[in-house]
Design an enzyme around this catalytic site. Structure first.
Site, PDB file in Angstrom:
ATOM      1  N   SER A 187       0.816  -1.222   0.000  1.00  0.00           N
ATOM      2  CA  SER A 187       0.000   0.000   0.000  1.00  0.00           C
ATOM      3  C   SER A 187       0.845   1.265   0.000  1.00  0.00           C
ATOM      4  O   SER A 187       0.378   2.330  -0.419  1.00  0.00           O
ATOM      5  CB  SER A 187      -0.947   0.000   1.203  1.00  0.00           C
ATOM      6  N   ASP A 437      -2.912   6.471  11.604  1.00  0.00           N
ATOM      7  CA  ASP A 437      -2.078   5.961  10.510  1.00  0.00           C
ATOM      8  C   ASP A 437      -0.783   6.758  10.515  1.00  0.00           C
ATOM      9  O   ASP A 437      -0.742   7.912  10.090  1.00  0.00           O
ATOM     10  CB  ASP A 437      -2.797   6.116   9.167  1.00  0.00           C
ATOM     11  N   HIS A 440       1.435   5.498   6.272  1.00  0.00           N
ATOM     12  CA  HIS A 440       1.232   6.108   4.961  1.00  0.00           C
ATOM     13  C   HIS A 440       1.437   7.621   5.057  1.00  0.00           C
ATOM     14  O   HIS A 440       1.660   8.165   6.134  1.00  0.00           O
ATOM     15  CB  HIS A 440      -0.165   5.772   4.439  1.00  0.00           C
TER      16      HIS A 440
END
Length: 464
Positions: A187, A437, A440
Site C-alpha cells: 500500500s 495511521d 502512509h
C-alpha cells in the site's frame, strides 16, 4: 622593483628620453602589480580571470566577485532551480548573508548524492491540492479529513551538493513518451503511485484502462503509461498447506519471485519496487520447499526457527532483484525504494501507537530499531542481487529514502483518516490516542518528494 636612475635632461631630446623612461617604468610597475594581484589577491580558490577582470572593470568588491563566481559555477540542467536563499548580481553580496556563505557550491545534479541533505520550507506550496486531484485515497486526504495545519505540504528536500528540481509534470510526460512505469509492492507503493498520478493530472487527464489484476493509467498526450501491481512480499505467496504450515496461513516463498509482475516485466521501461511492511504480518517462510521460519506463527514442537522475519526480508529482496536483473527480455531499469519509516510512538499500529500533533520535520530524527534493521537487511539484499547479476546488475538502482524521511513525522495522516466530523483527534482521559495511521503519507505531502527523486533517477539512467 626600483626605477632606473634619472640624470638631468640635456635639451629637448633629453626631455623626450626622460619621458619615455618614465612611461616604460610605469607600465612595468603596473604589470607587476597585476600579476601579484592575480596570484594572491583572490580569497576564492580557482577564481577565473574573467571574474577578476569583470569585478575590476565595474569597481566591485571582493564579495561581489565571490557572488559572481558562485553564480557562474552553478550547474543548471533544464528544469533545475537556484538553491533556496541564493542571490543574483542585483542582490546583496554573499558576504552579508550567513546562509549563503555556508552554502556549498553545487555539483552537477547527475553525479551528486540525492539522499544527503536537509528539509527547507518552500512558500510556493505543493504541486497539487486535495481539491485538484480526484484520485487521492480517502485515508490519505488529510486536508479533506479536517487536518487543521498545512505546513507539512510545504517542506522540500535540498541535497547537500546539488539541486533537486521541483517536479515538472509536462517534462516528465515528454521524457517518458511512449514508455511504461510500473509500481510494484504494497500500500505504500500505491501511495507513491497515486502521488505521481496527482502531479501529472495537473497537465493531462489520464484514461483508466486497468483491470482487477493491475491498475493502468494512460496519458494520451504522450502515450505514457503508469501501472500499479499489488505484491505484498515481492516473492511468491500461497495459502496452500506446506509441511506443517497449515492451509489458510500465508506462505512466503523466499526464493521464488512473484509471477504476478514478472510475467509483465519485459513491457516495463521503469520498475519501482518497494516492500517490507508485510513482513510484520502473520506468515510462514518457505525456502527450497521447506518451512524454515515464520512471523507471529511457529509451532512449539517444530523446534528453533532457521529464519526470522528480518532475515526473510533480506532473502526476498535478493531473490526478486536478481530475477529482475537477469531477465534477458527486460531492457529497462529497476528502482528499489528503501524502507519507508513509520513514526508510531508509544506502541505499534495495532497497539495504540500515535503520531498526533506533529506539524513540522524533526530537528533530529528519532531512531527506530526495527526500521534500521529492515533498512540494513534490504540494502544487503540489494547489494547481493547486484553481485549475483554481474553485468546485468547495472539495471538495478537504489532510491535511498529511509534516512531523509526519518524526520518527517509530520507527514502522516495520524487521526485524520476519514471525514467523520465526530472522529477523535486527541488522546482520551486515559491518555490513549485515537486510531492512527503513522505509516502512509498525506497527499499532498512528503511522498511527492519521492517522485522528484524518482524523476531525477530516471533522467540520469535513461537520458542517453
Amino acid at each position: 622593483m626600483s626605477l632606473p636612475e634619472m640624470q638631468a635632461p640635456a635639451g629637448a631630446g633629453g626631455i623626450r628620453r626622460l619621458l619615455l623612461k618614465v612611461i616604460v617604468s610605469a607600465v612595468a610597475l603596473l604589470l607587476a602589480l597585476v600579476v601579484i594581484s592575480l596570484s594572491v589577491g583572490s580569497s576564492l580558490p580557482g577564481a577565473s580571470l574573467r571574474a577578476y577582470l569583470t569585478t575590476g572593470a565595474r569597481g566591485g568588491s571582493e564579495n561581489d566577485a565571490t557572488a559572481d563566481f558562485l553564480l557562474s559555477t552553478r550547474v543548471f540542467q533544464g528544469d533545475q532551480e537556484p538553491l533556496p536563499g541564493t542571490v543574483n548580481s542585483s542582490e546583496a553580496s554573499l558576504g552579508t548573508r550567513e546562509d549563503d556563505r555556508n552554502m556549498p557550491v553545487p555539483v552537477a545534479t547527475g553525479t551528486c548524492d540525492l539522499y544527503r541533505g536537509e528539509w527547507f520550507f518552500d512558500s510556493s506550496g505543493p504541486l497539487y491540492t486535495n481539491n485538484s486531484c480526484p484520485l487521492i485515497t480517502k485515508t490519505q486526504n488529510c486536508q479533506g479529513n479536517g487536518r487543521p495545519d498545512k505546513g507539512y505540504e510545504n517542506w522540500r528536500w535540498k541535497p547537500e551538493q546539488c539541486i533537486l528540481p521541483r517536479f515538472d509534470a509536462a517534462k516528465f510526460l515528454e521524457f517518458m513518451r511512449g514508455k511504461t512505469l510500473a509500481f510494484v509492492g504494497d500500500s505504500v507503493a500505491r501511495n507513491q503511485m497515486e502521488s505521481l498520478l496527482c502531479i501529472l493530472w495537473q497537465v493531462d487527464t489520464p484514461v483508466n484502462n486497468g483491470t482487477k489484476r493491475m491498475q493502468k493509467w494512460i496519458f494520451r498526450s504522450t502515450s505514457t503509461t503508469i501501472i500499479r501491481i499489488w505484491s505484498s512480499w515481492l516473492v511468491h505467496r500461497s495459502i496452500e498447506a506446506v509441511e506443517f504450515a497449515p492451509q489458510g496461513l500465508d506462505k512466503v516463498f523466499l526464493d521464488i519471485p512473484d509471477e504476478t509482475f514478472m510475467e509483465l516485466l519485459p513491457s516495463f521501461d521503469v520498475l519501482v519496487l518497494s516492500s517490507g511492511h508485510w513482513f510484520a504480518k502473520r506468515s510462514a517462510y518457505i525456502l527450497n520447499g521447506n518451512v524454515v521460519g515464520g512471523q507471529l506463527w511457529w509451532p512449539r514442537e517444530a523446534g528453533n526457527m532457521q529464519m526470522n522475519n528480518v532475515d526473510g526480508f533480506a532473502v526476498s529482496v535478493e531473490t526478486c532483484l536478481t530475477a529482475v536483473a537477469m531477465n534477458p527480455n527486460f531492457k529497462g531499469i529497476a528502482v528499489l525504494r528503501t524502507y519507508s519509516p513509520d513514526h508510531y510512538e508509544g506502541g505499534a499500529w495495532n497497539t495504540n501507537g500515535s503520531c498526533t500533533g506533529k506539524v513540522k520535520p524533526l530537528d533530529e530524527a528519532v531512531r527506530n530499531g526495527f526500521t534500521n534493521t529492515m533498512y540494513e537487511k534490504q540494502v544487503a539484499g540489494f547489494k547481493k542481487a547486484v553481485q549475483n547479476s554481474g553485468e546485468h546488475g547495472s539495471k538495478l538502482k537504489l532510491m535511498d529514502i529511509t534516512e531523509p524521511f526519518a524526520s518527517r513525522v509530520d507527514g502522516h495522516p495520524g487521526p485524520y483518516r476519514s471525514v467523520d466530523p465526530n472522529k477523535k483527534t486527541q488522546r482520551g482521559p486515559d491518555g490513549r490516542p485515537p486510531p492512527q495511521d503513522c505509516l502512509h503519507w498525506c497527499m499532498p505531502g512528503p511522498v511527492d518528494t519521492w517522485n522528484e527523486m524518482l524523476f531525477e533517477t530516471i533522467k540520469r539512467e535513461l537520458a542517453g
